[in-house]
Structures are given as C-alpha cells and as structure tokens.
Design an enzyme around this catalytic site. Structure first.
Site, short mmCIF file in Angstrom:
data_model
loop_
_atom_site.label_atom_id
_atom_site.label_comp_id
_atom_site.label_asym_id
_atom_site.label_seq_id
_atom_site.Cartn_x
_atom_site.Cartn_y
_atom_site.Cartn_z
N LYS A 1 35.22 33.82 39.33
CA LYS A 1 34.40 34.11 40.49
C LYS A 1 32.96 33.68 40.28
O LYS A 1 32.50 33.51 39.16
CB LYS A 1 34.53 35.59 40.87
N ARG B 1 43.73 40.39 37.19
CA ARG B 1 44.29 39.26 37.93
C ARG B 1 43.54 38.01 37.49
O ARG B 1 42.31 37.97 37.55
CB ARG B 1 44.14 39.51 39.43
#
Length: 274
Positions: free
Chosen positions: A222, A252
């Site tokens: 991210k 994840r």
C-alpha cells in the site's frame, strides 16, 4: 489464536497468524492488475500462492484501489466464478466482494469466506446473505467507494472512530442473524485513511485486538509503505511479522513467501517462549 467457526479443520488448528494470498482478477488493481485475468493464469498463480505458504486464496474481481470506478455485477461474476470453482478444488478460498449476489454465487462455487471491504455498507443485503449461508465474514472499516474515499479521510481520533464504526457494523451483522463466532474485523488500512492514520492504527493494534473479534490486516504494497522509499515487499513482510507478534489473526499479502517465512520463524520463537 482466536477460533473462527466455519473454517476447514486444518486452518482452525494452526497456532499462528494465517496468511491470505491475494489473487486480483482485475485489469486495474494497483499492484498486479491484468496479470491474472485468464482462468489458467489465475489458477496457476493460486497454486504458487499455496506453495509459497498461503493458507487462504483471496479472490477479487473488482479493484478497490484509490480512484477505481465500479464495474457491473455481471462483469464481476464473469471474472471470478469459474476461477473460484477451480481454485476451491485445492485451496480454501475467500471471495473479495462488496455485493451479496457475487458472494452467494462464489459460496455456491466453492468459496468458504466472504471478504467485504465495505463491511456491508455497499450492499445492505450482504449481511443477510452471509448469515443465511453461515459463512465466515470479514467486515472491514470503510466510509465510501474508492473513487471518493479520501473525501472521508478525516478523524479526530482514528483508532476510537474506527472501533466505533466497526462496532456499528458488527451490530448490524448480528441483527441480520450472523453468529459472532464467524465475524472477523479489518481496520481497513488505506481505505479513507492517510498515512498517519494507518500508522496510528498499526501502533495501537493491541487496542483493536481487544474488541473480542479476530483481526485481519491488509497492508501489502500500500501507498503508505511505498512512501517509505524502501522495498515495498520487504516492508510488508516486516510489518506482517510485527502484526503476527501482536497476535493478529490473519494478514493479507501479495508476495506470500517472505511473510510466510517471517511468521513461521516467529511462531517457533513464541512457542519456545511459552
């Protein structure tokens, strides 16, 4: 680790943080868009994820990257249902969707878990559908669709507000008939959150973990990690090791191998300490 009802026995028996390997069946995801649109490529990648140490393959057909526009329900179904059916023959599958219709179709095709990044806000029928199927449900903190989410990235106290809003979504899920033992919470790193909000949530992960529900955290590749100016996968693995040390139920991740190595080593250390 906390037990989630409805999972395969081999996952429930693991005394470590679980790893969800990401399989984006999309042309526009920020990290791997377009790589796995074809069934063969997607299934082969799922096999690689399992080989590298993934416990669950998380399959999504709609990009939720910042700025992404929504696709039709038919397009989402066409992208993922055949792949869900094939991958579920050899792996535990979670379906990453905000739509009840897609969740129901994926569960019918062999998926085990529903991963709803909207926490039921995008489709009010979602919680009723999942409750009916008695599937494990990942309820993420969310404020708006990707195209507009940063308009809502304003908090007085991000940790307290995320907790309050997640508790509201849990109440809705329970009111729809969902069992509390099948609910997993996700603080939604990067979704309507600026980098400082993400870091604050991570630094207080023990507070989130005290809510009484298993936590799944998705930080992989991210923007707030990329902005560190370091290798994004190495940063992801380091962060996931920190989360595992703080007894987060699952992470994840795109690049499974490094996180799996870190979590395996950490589990040995923690077991020795016990």
């Amino acid at each position: 680790m906390q037990i989630v009802d409805g999972l395969p026995d081999q996952l429930s028996s693991l005394n470590r943080t679980l790893i969800f390997g990401i399989l984006n069946v999309t042309p526009d995801s920020f990290s791997d868009g377009g790589k796995y649109l074809q069934v063969e490529a997607a299934v082969n990648h799922a096999r690689e994820l399992i080989k590298d140490g993934a416990d669950v393959v998380d399959i999504g057909g709609e990009s939720t990257r910042p700025g992404a526009e929504r696709i039709s329900v038919n397009e989402e179904l066409n992208r993922i249902i055949e792949i869900v059916g094939e991958v579920s023959k050899f792996a535990c599958v979670s379906v990453d969707t905000m739509r009840a219709e897609v969740a129901m179709a994926a569960l019918g095709a062999g998926a085990t878990i529903v991963n709803d990044v909207s926490g039921g806000l995008a489709d009010p029928e979602m919680v009723f559908a999942v409750a009916e199927k008695r599937a494990p449900y990942i309820c993420m903190h969310w404020r708006n669709h990707s195209a507009d989410m940063y308009e809502n990235a304003s908090y007085s106290n991000v940790v307290l507000e995320v907790i309050e809003e997640l508790e509201q979504r849990v109440a809705v899920a329970l009111g729809a008939g969902m069992e509390s033992s099948r609910i997993i919470l996700d603080p939604g790193l990067g979704f309507a959150k600026l980098p400082e909000h993400n870091w604050q949530l991570i630094s207080e992960i023990s507070t989130l973990n005290s809510l009484g529900f298993p936590l799944l955290v998705g930080a992989s590749r991210k923007k707030f990690l990329r902005e560190l100016g370091v290798d994004q996968d190495a940063a992801t693995h380091a962060l996931n090791a920190y989360l595992a040390a703080n007894k987060v139920w699952a992470v994840r991740v795109h690049d499974v191998k490094g996180t799996a190595s870190a979590i395996t080593a950490l589990a040995e250390i923690m077991e020795s300490n016990e």
